[in-house]
Scaffold this active site. Structure first.
Site, PDB file in Angstrom:
ATOM      1  N   HIS A  64       0.846  -1.200   0.000  1.00 42.40           N
ATOM      2  CA  HIS A  64       0.000   0.000   0.000  1.00 42.40           C
ATOM      3  C   HIS A  64       0.879   1.246   0.000  1.00 42.40           C
ATOM      4  O   HIS A  64       2.099   1.157   0.177  1.00 42.40           O
ATOM      5  CB  HIS A  64      -0.967  -0.005   1.186  1.00 42.40           C
ATOM      6  CG  HIS A  64      -0.319   0.055   2.535  1.00 42.40           C
ATOM      7  ND1 HIS A  64       0.607  -0.880   2.973  1.00 42.40           N
ATOM      8  CD2 HIS A  64      -0.461   0.931   3.569  1.00 42.40           C
ATOM      9  CE1 HIS A  64       0.989  -0.580   4.208  1.00 42.40           C
ATOM     10  NE2 HIS A  64       0.376   0.516   4.580  1.00 42.40           N
ATOM     11  N   ASP A  68       5.908   4.515   5.116  1.00 40.27           N
ATOM     12  CA  ASP A  68       6.858   3.530   5.671  1.00 40.27           C
ATOM     13  C   ASP A  68       7.072   2.351   4.717  1.00 40.27           C
ATOM     14  O   ASP A  68       8.046   1.609   4.859  1.00 40.27           O
ATOM     15  CB  ASP A  68       6.448   3.061   7.078  1.00 40.27           C
ATOM     16  CG  ASP A  68       5.022   2.571   7.184  1.00 40.27           C
ATOM     17  OD1 ASP A  68       4.167   3.066   6.438  1.00 40.27           O
ATOM     18  OD2 ASP A  68       4.760   1.688   8.029  1.00 40.27           O
TER      19      ASP A  68
HETATM   20 ZN   LIG Z   1       3.143   0.288   7.828  1.00 37.60          ZN
HETATM   21 ZN   LIG Z   2      -0.021   1.380   6.597  1.00 37.50          ZN
END
Ligand SMILES: [Zn+2]
Ligand SMILES: [Zn+2]
Length: 300
Positions: A64, A68
């Site tokens: 996604h 991060d």
């Molecule tokens: Zn994450």
């Molecule tokens: Zn996430």
């Protein structure tokens, strides 16, 4: 025995890195395939630390578009460009990923000197004679995919039986592999008595998601399951609110799905000094579990 299949844990942390845990990135190596799952900030440095060559990457699977999991992309792609990367790079992700990537390319104004193919995927999305790749929609703040690598089974000839019946090398071996009964030096042999099916390996990656019913069927019988466990079960409510999993939930999935080995990743920075909390939480439910460190590598 399967062909050599390895998982390199390049980044096992989550939103905030620390000196030991970088943002999420995992490299699956199988024959000439180098499949990178997620690309957190600094992933290309992790490649160097692990003595791996990023130019060998063949596919990138993005779970996604949270920072991060993606902030390492511009730097990595730039390095591939300047390192003479010549392959067509395949980038797969959930719905919306193409727009995000296009915006990223525009923001950084970089011209790639190699071809990039972007696909928004669900279900089976890649297949060759050795393996296939599958995606399943997870439930997170953003559209998010879980992924499975599934090696295809192979028909093997039972060598001890070949010896026993004195069936040396020759075209009859191919016929046996194709499931055909054979006649050799006047004697008949049934294929089913001489061949067996060897199951291929399965590796699954389940990153950011809230607990949901689709996970168990998707990761069923995985030999290795790499799964996020941002929290331990004492923070169940927090996990639900932030749309993440606890270690105990990951362990319950591994148990119900009859997984071989569970690897817990994407740990919250609150466990910097005490990752045993997470490990113990999972071990109550599922024994074959570990919390890998950055740069660890396991053979599946
Ligand atoms: Zn994450
Ligand atoms: Zn996430």
């Amino acid at each position: 025995m399967s062909e050599q299949l390895k998982i390199h844990f390049l980044g096992t942390g989550s939103m905030v890195p620390d000196e030991k845990r970088n943002h999420p990135a995992f490299l699956l190596v199988y024959k000439a395939e180098n499949i990178l799952v997620d690309c957190g900030e600094g992933t290309q440095i992790q490649f160097r630390k692990a003595h791996l060559n990023p130019c060998k990457i063949t596919k990138i699977l993005l779970t996604h578009w949270h920072g991060d999991h993606t902030f390492g992309l511009p730097g990595l792609l730039r390095t591939l460009s300047t390192s003479g990367y010549k392959k067509k790079l395949e980038i797969y992700g959930p719905r919306g990923i193409r727009k995000h990537l296009d915006e990223m390319f525009a923001a950084f104004g970089t011209i790639q000197e190699f071809e990039i193919q972007i696909k928004e995927v669900s279900g089976k999305f890649f297949e060759n004679s050795d393996f296939y790749l599958e995606a399943e929609k997870m439930i997170h703040v953003q559209p998010c995919n879980a992924y499975s690598f599934v090696e295809k089974g192979k028909t093997r000839i039972d060598k001890t039986k070949l010896k026993k019946f004195k069936l040396g090398h020759g075209p009859h071996l191919k016929n046996l592999k194709d499931g055909k009964d054979i006649t050799h030096e006047g004697k008949k042999y049934k294929a089913k008595d001489l061949v067996f099916e060897e199951k291929g390996k399965k590796v699954s990656f389940v990153l950011d998601t809230v607990f949901n019913d689709k996970i168990v069927p998707f990761v069923k019988n995985s030999d290795a399951l790499v799964m996020e466990s941002t929290f331990d079960s004492s923070l169940n409510e927090l996990a639900k609110n932030y749309m993440h999993l606890t270690a105990e939930q990951a362990a319950r999935v591994a148990k119900s799905a009859k997984v071989g080995k569970l690897y817990l990743v994407h740990l919250s920075e609150r466990y910097d000094k005490n990752r045993d909390v997470v490990l113990k939480d999972a071990k109550k439910v599922f024994k074959d579990v570990s919390v890998p460190k950055d740069l660890d590598c396991v053979e599946v």
